[in-house]
Write an enzyme that holds these catalytic residues in place. Structure first.
Site, PDB file in Angstrom:
ATOM      1  CG  ASP A  78      -0.234  -0.009   2.524  1.00  0.00           C
ATOM      2  OD1 ASP A  78       0.949  -0.352   2.545  1.00  0.00           O
ATOM      3  OD2 ASP A  78      -0.879   0.322   3.545  1.00  0.00           O
ATOM      4  CD  GLU A  79       4.679   2.534   3.198  1.00  0.00           C
ATOM      5  OE1 GLU A  79       5.007   3.734   3.258  1.00  0.00           O
ATOM      6  OE2 GLU A  79       4.725   1.765   4.176  1.00  0.00           O
TER       7      GLU A  79
END
Length: 356
Positions: free
Chosen positions: A104-105
Site C-alpha cells: 500500500d505504499e
C-alpha cells in the site's frame, strides 16, 4: 540537481477495500484481523476504529476491549495483492523509477518527468485522482526533495491528503520536526531521546555531536543527517531481500522447552521451503529465533551460519529462555538472515559426507 520524490500511501488500505466492496461497513468501526479464538492481531483498521484507540498489530481481544462495537472482517490477501498490482500499473504511467515498500505504499522519483511541466505537486495530485477514479480508493501523498521527508509529508494530511515540502522549506521543517516522525525511530528510541532532552531536529543539532554518536551509534548519525534535511538514498527499483522468516502465534501459551521444540520443528520445515522458493540458499549468513511472551515482551537471538541447520534452534531458544525462566510463550518465529549479494563459499564437508 534537486530531486523530486513522491511518497504514495494508501489510506487504511485493507479496510478501505472492504468498505468499498461492502458499503454497510463505511460508517462503523471495522478492523481486518484474526478472531479472538485464534489469538489473532489487527492487521489494519479504518479511521473510525482508530478514534477508539484500535491500532495495527494490537491483539484482537485488546481491540475489542477498547472498542466493543468493533466489527472484525476476515482479510482477503489475494484481492489486496491484485489491487496493489493495479495501483502499481497506475504509478508506472508517471515514472519507471518506483520503489514499492509494501502493498500500500511506494516512492516515485519524478525528477526528470516532463509531465505537468515537471511539477511533482501536480503529478502527485493526478496520481491520487487516477487511483480514486479507477480503483475507488483514496491515497495520501507527500512531495519533497528527499525520501524521508516525502514519507513524513504523506502522513501530514491523512486521510486523502497532500503535503508538499519545497526545497526552501526543508530547513525550517526539520528544525521543528518531532523526532518520533523520523522513519526508523521507534517508541523505545523516541523515549530514550526524550530522556536526553531531544525532541526535535533543532535539539539534535544543538547536542554535542560526539556524545550523540557515542550514545546512539548508527541511529545517531542518521538523526544528525535528518536534522539537516540530508537523505542521499536513491529510489531503488529493485530491492534485495534481506531475510526470510516464518512465525506462529500459538493457540495456547506454552512454557516448556519440549513444547517449543515441537513448534520450532514445524517452523524450520516451513522456513526451509521459503528459503528454497526465494532461491536464497547460498546467501544465508545467520539463523535467528524470536520469542514473544504472554506479556508481549519480544526477545530474539541469532547465530551466524552459512546454511540452515536445525540443530541451532534449541541452543538459540535456551539463550532466551534462560533469562526468562517460567514465563509463558505466545509466539515463536524463525528467520534466515541473508547476505546482500550471493557470495561463493568453499564447499564444506558434512559429517554425512565424511562417513561416505
Amino acid at each position: 540537481m534537486t530531486r523530486k520524490i513522491i511518497h504514495i500511501d494508501m489510506d487504511c488500505f485493507y479496510a478501505a477495500v472492504e468498505m468499498r466492496d461492502n458499503p454497510s461497513l463505511k460508517n462503523i468501526p471495522i478492523a481486518i484481523g484474526g478472531a479472538v479464538s485464534r489469538r489473532g492481531v489487527i492487521a489494519t483498521c479504518n479511521y473510525l476504529a482508530r478514534q477508539f484507540g484500535v491500532k495495527s498489530a494490537m491483539p484482537t481481544h485488546q481491540a475489542l476491549k477498547v472498542c466493543p462495537e468493533l466489527t472484525l472482517v476476515p482479510g482477503r490477501m489475494a484481492l489486496y495483492k491484485e489491487i496493489s498490482t493495479q495501483i502499481h500499473q497506475i504509478l508506472l504511467r508517471y515514472s519507471n523509477i518506483i520503489e514499492p515498500l509494501s502493498l500500500d505504499e511506494a516512492y516515485l522519483d519524478v525528477t526528470d518527468s516532463k509531465l505537468f511541466s515537471g511539477s511533482a505537486t501536480y503529478i502527485a495530485q493526478d496520481i491520487r485522482r487516477a487511483i480514486e477514479q479507477e480503483i475507488g480508493l483514496t491515497a495520501s501523498a507527500g512531495v519533497a526533495p528527499v525520501k524521508f521527508l516525502a514519507k513524513i509529508a504523506s502522513d501530514e494530511n491523512k486521510p486523502n491528503g497532500l503535503c508538499v515540502i519545497h526545497p526552501g522549506e526543508v530547513e525550517a521543517f526539520v528544525a521543528s520536526m518531532p523526532l518520533g516522525k523520523v522513519p526508523g525511530v521507534g517508541k523505545v528510541t523516541e523515549q530514550k531521546l526524550a530522556d536526553d532532552g531531544l525532541f526535535t531536529g533543532r535539539d539534535i543539532l544543538a547536542y554535542p555531536k560526539e556524545q550523540l554518536l557515542s550514545q546512539y551509534g548508527k541511529m545517531g548519525r542518521v538523526l544528525l543527517e535528518r536534522a539537516q534535511g540530508i537523505d542521499n538514498r536513491p529510489v531503488v527499483t529493485e530491492r534485495v531481500r534481506k531475510s526470510v522468516g516464518v512465525e506462529r502465534t500459538l493457540v495456547k501459551n506454552i512454557t516448556s522447552v519440549e513444547q517449543c521444540e515441537q513448534v520450532l520443528a514445524h517452523l524450520y520445515q516451513e522456513l526451509n521451503r521459503r528459503v528454497e522458493r526465494a532461491q536464497a540458499q547460498d546467501r544465508i549468513r545467520s539463523l535467528g529465533i524470536k520469542v514473544k511472551f504472554a506479556d508481549f515482551q519480544l526477545r530474539s537471538a541469532e547465530q551466524q551460519t552459512a546454511y540452515l541447520d536445525a540443530s541451532l534452534t534449541t541452543p538459540l531458544l535456551l539463550q532466551i529462555l534462560q533469562r526468562h525462566q517460567g514465563k509463558e510463550i505466545r509466539l515463536l518465529g524463525l528467520s534466515a538472515h541473508l547476505e546482500e549479494q550471493a557470495q561463493a563459499r568453499p564447499q564444506q564437508l558434512t559429517l554425512l559426507d565424511a562417513l561416505h
